[in-house]
Design an enzyme around this catalytic site. Sequence first.
Site, PDB file in Angstrom:
ATOM      1  N   LYS A  44     -25.740 -12.056  39.663  1.00  0.00           N
ATOM      2  CA  LYS A  44     -25.946 -13.461  39.266  1.00  0.00           C
ATOM      3  C   LYS A  44     -24.620 -14.133  38.928  1.00  0.00           C
ATOM      4  CE  LYS A  44     -29.014 -13.004  35.860  1.00  0.00           C
ATOM      5  NZ  LYS A  44     -30.018 -13.441  34.865  1.00  0.00           N
ATOM      6  N   LYS A  46     -22.776 -13.436  36.505  1.00  0.00           N
ATOM      7  CA  LYS A  46     -22.750 -13.636  35.060  1.00  0.00           C
ATOM      8  C   LYS A  46     -22.127 -12.403  34.424  1.00  0.00           C
ATOM      9  CE  LYS A  46     -26.237 -16.677  33.186  1.00  0.00           C
ATOM     10  NZ  LYS A  46     -27.427 -16.818  32.346  1.00  0.00           N
TER      11      LYS A  46
HETATM   12  N1  C2G Z   1     -33.078 -21.489  28.234  1.00  0.00           N
HETATM   13  C1  C2G Z   1     -33.612 -22.616  27.620  1.00  0.00           C
HETATM   14  N2  C2G Z   1     -32.792 -23.448  26.945  1.00  0.00           N
HETATM   15  C2  C2G Z   1     -31.464 -23.187  26.838  1.00  0.00           C
HETATM   16  C3  C2G Z   1     -30.924 -22.036  27.441  1.00  0.00           C
HETATM   17  C4  C2G Z   1     -31.756 -21.181  28.143  1.00  0.00           C
HETATM   18  O1  C2G Z   1     -34.822 -22.876  27.704  1.00  0.00           O
HETATM   19  N3  C2G Z   1     -30.676 -24.052  26.137  1.00  0.00           N
HETATM   20  C5  C2G Z   1     -33.987 -20.607  28.978  1.00  0.00           C
HETATM   21  C6  C2G Z   1     -33.638 -20.521  30.462  1.00  0.00           C
HETATM   22  O2  C2G Z   1     -34.178 -21.628  31.177  1.00  0.00           O
HETATM   23  C7  C2G Z   1     -34.284 -19.196  30.858  1.00  0.00           C
HETATM   24  C8  C2G Z   1     -34.164 -18.361  29.571  1.00  0.00           C
HETATM   25  O3  C2G Z   1     -33.889 -19.290  28.494  1.00  0.00           O
HETATM   26  O4  C2G Z   1     -35.669 -19.403  31.148  1.00  0.00           O
HETATM   27  C9  C2G Z   1     -33.055 -17.337  29.640  1.00  0.00           C
HETATM   28  O5  C2G Z   1     -31.846 -18.009  29.949  1.00  0.00           O
HETATM   29  P1  C2G Z   1     -30.678 -17.150  30.651  1.00  0.00           P
HETATM   30  O6  C2G Z   1     -30.433 -15.918  29.848  1.00  0.00           O
HETATM   31  O7  C2G Z   1     -29.556 -18.068  30.963  1.00  0.00           O
HETATM   32  O8  C2G Z   1     -31.429 -16.719  31.990  1.00  0.00           O
HETATM   33  P2  C2G Z   1     -30.870 -16.783  33.499  1.00  0.00           P
HETATM   34  O9  C2G Z   1     -29.503 -16.235  33.563  1.00  0.00           O
HETATM   35  O10 C2G Z   1     -31.149 -18.149  33.980  1.00  0.00           O
HETATM   36  O11 C2G Z   1     -31.788 -15.672  34.203  1.00  0.00           O
HETATM   37  O12 C2G Z   1     -34.598 -13.936  37.581  1.00  0.00           O
HETATM   38  C10 C2G Z   1     -34.359 -15.019  36.699  1.00  0.00           C
HETATM   39  C11 C2G Z   1     -33.012 -14.889  36.040  1.00  0.00           C
HETATM   40  O13 C2G Z   1     -32.826 -13.607  35.490  1.00  0.00           O
HETATM   41  C12 C2G Z   1     -32.901 -15.960  34.942  1.00  0.00           C
END
Ligand code: C2G
Length: 127
Positions: A44, A46
Amino acid sequence: MKKVITYGTFDLLHWGHIKLLERAKELGDYLVVAISTDEFNRLKHKEAYHSFEHRKLILEAIRYVDEVIPESDWEQKIQDVKDHNIDIFVMGDDWKGEFDFLKDYCEVVYLPRTTGISTTKIKDDLR
Ligand code: C2G
């Protein structure tokens, strides 16, 4: 029992994550969180500060979370929904539309992201 699943890295856990998990849990009775492995984070593009083990430990301590499983690739979601008898798949709406293929297997809900906070913002502010 209505089962919910969501996916994410959940690094440097913050209140935006908590509000997502809280709302996801409100949609059912049991919340499974699939947390990205360190290897999958690389896919990803990340780089998590906390290791998978530590992010898992932290998530398992959250009252809304009933079970934590690893997310190791993009292809596992359909199998996860089947294996865990999931009724609802939930993601923040930054992913809106990306997982609509799951509608053949469960309900798909995109929840509004919490504005004003993100792991990236935390890192930038601390720099
Ligand atoms: N999130 C949120 N508000 C934020 C930050 C994050 O609602 N201010 C939500 C994201 O939309 C996501 C969840 O928290 O639903 C986890 O965020 P991340 O850890 O950034 O997830 P991500 O890297 O987008 O991984 O297969 C799907 C991926 O693994 C998603």
